[in-house]
Design a protein around this motif. Structure first.
Motif, PDB file in Angstrom:
ATOM      1  N   VAL A 129       0.544  -1.365   0.160  1.00  0.00           N
ATOM      2  CA  VAL A 129       0.606   0.053   0.199  1.00  0.00           C
ATOM      3  C   VAL A 129       1.113   0.739  -0.505  1.00  0.00           C
ATOM      4  CG1 VAL A 129      -2.008   1.221   1.198  1.00  0.00           C
ATOM      5  CG2 VAL A 129      -1.612  -1.460   1.209  1.00  0.00           C
ATOM      6  N   LYS A 130       0.851   1.993  -0.759  1.00  0.00           N
ATOM      7  CA  LYS A 130       1.850   3.207  -0.994  1.00  0.00           C
ATOM      8  C   LYS A 130       1.005   4.521   0.437  1.00  0.00           C
ATOM      9  CE  LYS A 130       2.698   6.891  -4.350  1.00  0.00           C
ATOM     10  NZ  LYS A 130       2.387   7.944  -5.522  1.00  0.00           N
ATOM     11  N   ARG A 131       2.545   4.490   0.840  1.00  0.00           N
ATOM     12  CA  ARG A 131       2.593   5.790   1.839  1.00  0.00           C
ATOM     13  C   ARG A 131       2.952   6.849   1.382  1.00  0.00           C
ATOM     14  NH1 ARG A 131       2.066   1.559   6.272  1.00  0.00           N
ATOM     15  NH2 ARG A 131       2.144   0.155   6.186  1.00  0.00           N
ATOM     16  N   GLY A 132       1.963   8.189   1.877  1.00  0.00           N
ATOM     17  CA  GLY A 132       2.731   9.570   1.489  1.00  0.00           C
ATOM     18  C   GLY A 132       2.184  10.290   2.881  1.00  0.00           C
ATOM     19  N   VAL A 133       1.830  11.546   1.687  1.00  0.00           N
ATOM     20  CA  VAL A 133       1.229  12.548   3.104  1.00  0.00           C
ATOM     21  C   VAL A 133      -0.318  11.910   2.913  1.00  0.00           C
ATOM     22  CG1 VAL A 133       2.520  14.283   1.259  1.00  0.00           C
ATOM     23  CG2 VAL A 133       0.174  13.267   0.516  1.00  0.00           C
ATOM     24  N   PRO A 134      -1.412  12.519   4.286  1.00  0.00           N
ATOM     25  CA  PRO A 134      -2.813  12.217   4.768  1.00  0.00           C
ATOM     26  C   PRO A 134      -3.520  12.158   3.310  1.00  0.00           C
ATOM     27  CG  PRO A 134      -1.555  13.545   5.733  1.00  0.00           C
ATOM     28  CD  PRO A 134      -0.494  13.401   5.127  1.00  0.00           C
ATOM     29  N   ARG A 135      -4.254  10.766   3.267  1.00  0.00           N
ATOM     30  CA  ARG A 135      -4.935  11.012   2.026  1.00  0.00           C
ATOM     31  C   ARG A 135      -6.516  10.002   2.977  1.00  0.00           C
ATOM     32  NH1 ARG A 135      -2.300  12.697  -0.437  1.00  0.00           N
ATOM     33  NH2 ARG A 135      -1.516  13.347  -2.200  1.00  0.00           N
ATOM     34  N   PRO A 136      -7.603   9.954   1.710  1.00  0.00           N
ATOM     35  CA  PRO A 136      -8.269   9.886   2.187  1.00  0.00           C
ATOM     36  C   PRO A 136      -8.521   7.998   2.307  1.00  0.00           C
ATOM     37  CG  PRO A 136      -8.840  10.761  -0.086  1.00  0.00           C
ATOM     38  CD  PRO A 136      -7.820  11.373   0.945  1.00  0.00           C
ATOM     39  N   LEU A 137      -9.128   7.448   2.616  1.00  0.00           N
ATOM     40  CA  LEU A 137      -9.256   6.175   1.774  1.00  0.00           C
ATOM     41  C   LEU A 137      -9.988   5.691   0.630  1.00  0.00           C
ATOM     42  CD1 LEU A 137     -10.280   3.949   5.296  1.00  0.00           C
ATOM     43  CD2 LEU A 137      -7.943   4.711   4.577  1.00  0.00           C
ATOM     44  N   SER A 138      -9.649   5.349   0.371  1.00  0.00           N
ATOM     45  CA  SER A 138     -10.557   4.970  -0.925  1.00  0.00           C
ATOM     46  C   SER A 138     -11.710   4.364  -0.455  1.00  0.00           C
ATOM     47  CB  SER A 138     -10.307   3.677  -2.231  1.00  0.00           C
ATOM     48  OG  SER A 138      -9.495   2.030  -1.529  1.00  0.00           O
ATOM     49  N   PRO A 139     -12.912   3.615  -1.438  1.00  0.00           N
ATOM     50  CA  PRO A 139     -14.059   3.073  -1.053  1.00  0.00           C
ATOM     51  C   PRO A 139     -13.821   1.937  -1.358  1.00  0.00           C
ATOM     52  CG  PRO A 139     -14.556   4.662  -3.040  1.00  0.00           C
ATOM     53  CD  PRO A 139     -13.527   4.919  -2.174  1.00  0.00           C
ATOM     54  N   ASP A 140     -13.384   1.366  -1.795  1.00  0.00           N
ATOM     55  CA  ASP A 140     -12.536   0.156  -1.026  1.00  0.00           C
ATOM     56  C   ASP A 140     -12.060  -0.443   0.160  1.00  0.00           C
ATOM     57  OD1 ASP A 140     -12.544  -3.294  -2.622  1.00  0.00           O
ATOM     58  OD2 ASP A 140     -10.246  -2.399  -2.133  1.00  0.00           O
ATOM     59  N   ASP A 141     -11.186   0.238  -0.210  1.00  0.00           N
ATOM     60  CA  ASP A 141     -10.235   0.147   1.420  1.00  0.00           C
ATOM     61  C   ASP A 141     -11.443   0.447   3.095  1.00  0.00           C
ATOM     62  OD1 ASP A 141      -8.436  -0.833  -0.103  1.00  0.00           O
ATOM     63  OD2 ASP A 141      -7.115   1.585   0.288  1.00  0.00           O
ATOM     64  N   ALA A 142     -12.135   1.059   2.804  1.00  0.00           N
ATOM     65  CA  ALA A 142     -12.799   1.945   3.492  1.00  0.00           C
ATOM     66  C   ALA A 142     -14.137   0.929   3.987  1.00  0.00           C
ATOM     67  CB  ALA A 142     -14.092   3.420   3.009  1.00  0.00           C
ATOM     68  N   VAL A 143     -14.446   0.550   2.882  1.00  0.00           N
ATOM     69  CA  VAL A 143     -15.649  -0.727   3.342  1.00  0.00           C
ATOM     70  C   VAL A 143     -14.930  -2.014   3.885  1.00  0.00           C
ATOM     71  CG1 VAL A 143     -17.111  -2.486   1.740  1.00  0.00           C
ATOM     72  CG2 VAL A 143     -17.404  -0.477   1.709  1.00  0.00           C
ATOM     73  N   SER A 144     -13.725  -1.947   3.328  1.00  0.00           N
ATOM     74  CA  SER A 144     -12.583  -3.767   3.361  1.00  0.00           C
ATOM     75  C   SER A 144     -12.332  -3.248   5.366  1.00  0.00           C
ATOM     76  CB  SER A 144     -11.593  -3.485   2.862  1.00  0.00           C
ATOM     77  OG  SER A 144     -11.703  -3.778   1.379  1.00  0.00           O
ATOM     78  N   LEU A 145     -11.984  -2.312   5.411  1.00  0.00           N
ATOM     79  CA  LEU A 145     -11.648  -1.702   7.696  1.00  0.00           C
ATOM     80  C   LEU A 145     -13.094  -1.882   7.421  1.00  0.00           C
ATOM     81  CD1 LEU A 145      -9.751  -0.635   8.430  1.00  0.00           C
ATOM     82  CD2 LEU A 145     -10.571   1.301   8.059  1.00  0.00           C
ATOM     83  N   GLY A 146     -13.859  -1.594   7.773  1.00  0.00           N
ATOM     84  CA  GLY A 146     -15.345  -2.158   8.022  1.00  0.00           C
ATOM     85  C   GLY A 146     -15.579  -2.802   8.154  1.00  0.00           C
ATOM     86  N   GLN A 147     -14.686  -3.684   7.358  1.00  0.00           N
ATOM     87  CA  GLN A 147     -15.968  -5.777   7.407  1.00  0.00           C
ATOM     88  C   GLN A 147     -15.008  -6.729   8.027  1.00  0.00           C
ATOM     89  OE1 GLN A 147     -15.841  -6.200   3.189  1.00  0.00           O
ATOM     90  NE2 GLN A 147     -18.112  -5.894   2.953  1.00  0.00           N
ATOM     91  N   THR A 148     -13.416  -6.278   7.853  1.00  0.00           N
ATOM     92  CA  THR A 148     -12.467  -6.234   9.112  1.00  0.00           C
ATOM     93  C   THR A 148     -12.316  -6.488  10.625  1.00  0.00           C
ATOM     94  OG1 THR A 148     -11.345  -6.048   7.400  1.00  0.00           O
ATOM     95  CG2 THR A 148      -9.893  -6.809   9.176  1.00  0.00           C
TER      96      THR A 148
END
Length: 295
Positions: A104-123
């Motif tokens: 996962v690319k790291r760097g300056v603060p970024r919002p989560l993508s829709p896929d990542d946001a949902v995956s985070l909640g599901q996990t």
């Protein structure tokens, strides 16, 4: 997809009976196991049994993940799939081949993508110790991503908000009340949690309860998110508050104007909302650099 394979059936029964996972988790993990078995049947050209799983090589597992990526899943989804596969193999006594998860690319603060946001909640929900706690955490995180609430605002809700309609009155900073729209999926998640909560729902008590029945501590949610993001390979910036940032940025990208966004977020000043124009511009530059052939 055939989920009646004996290896998959045994895994599904273990998750439901022994691990007491939610029905959603059981379905998701069983589907992951079934995809792996089906892939191996074609990849190896024969029946798949416990000995087959024990003999898996890193190349076999990478080939499966490459096939899944070819179907369009993102980094977070691929990481969740790899985690579920490891659990499936471990259950059947097979050591998972050492395969590095997606970067996962790291760097300056970024919002989560829709896929990542949902995956985070599901996990977070899937890793909960009890189905009602998983339903609770899913509902809380959906309030952050689906309605833009601060975590403190979500946890200050009482049972008086039920039954939910298509909007919700939220009291934010400086006791300022705003009205936020509630998507059907969010209303369903909260209603489902309320039905499972062993402590019941009372008008004058917190809607979201801790394991012992008291008000849910935000630190509990933050710890659960921290564990989940590590498993998904997400940045340390993937916090509960980042879900609120993602809500704002995604709405702005879809055409919401700053005044509308200010009302939804409960910002006292428009200048607080204007930060999202810079975030959205940075996100667009990332898309440009990654997609343009001359970038």
């Amino acid at each position: 997809m055939d989920e009646t394979h004996p290896l998959v059936s045994a895994w599904r029964d273990h998750l439901a009976r022994d691990r007491r996972r939610s029905a959603h988790t059981v379905r998701a993990y069983s589907a992951t196991a079934a995809r792996l078995v089906r892939f191996l049947q074609h990849h190896l050209g024969g029946a798949v049994d416990a000995a087959t799983l024990a003999a898996l090589t890193p190349a076999d597992l990478r080939a499966h993940l490459a096939a899944r990526r070819g179907e369009g899943i993102g980094n977070a989804s691929a990481a969740r799939e790899l985690s579920a596969i490891r659990g499936f193999l471990d259950f059947h006594g097979a050591a998972a081949p050492r395969v590095r998860g997606p970067k996962v690319k790291r760097g300056v603060p970024r919002p989560l993508s829709p896929d990542d946001a949902v995956s985070l909640g599901q996990t977070v929900a899937e890793e909960a110790s009890d189905p009602w706690i998983g339903a609770r955490d899913w509902a809380v995180l959906l309030l952050l991503y689906g309605a833009g609430l601060r975590i403190g605002e979500a946890l200050s809700l009482t049972g008086a908000v039920l039954p939910l309609g298509d909007r919700l009155a939220v009291t934010g900073k400086r006791a300022k009340t705003r009205i936020v729209p509630i998507l059907p999926q969010l209303a369903d998640a909260i209603t489902h949690y309320a039905a499972l909560c062993p402590w019941g729902v009372e008008r004058d008590l917190p809607l979201f309860r801790g394991a012992r029945g008291g008000a849910l501590d935000p630190a509990v949610v933050r710890r659960a998110v921290r564990r989940a993001r590590r498993g998904l390979g997400l940045s340390e910036r993937a916090t509960p508050h980042a879900l609120r940032h993602s809500f704002a940025t995604h709405l702005l990208g879809r055409g919401a104007d700053l005044r509308q966004l200010q009302e939804l977020l409960g910002h006292a000043s428009l200048s607080s909302t204007q930060v999202y124009t810079a975030v959205d511009a940075a996100h667009l530059m990332d898309v440009y650099r990654n997609a343009h052939p001359r970038a």
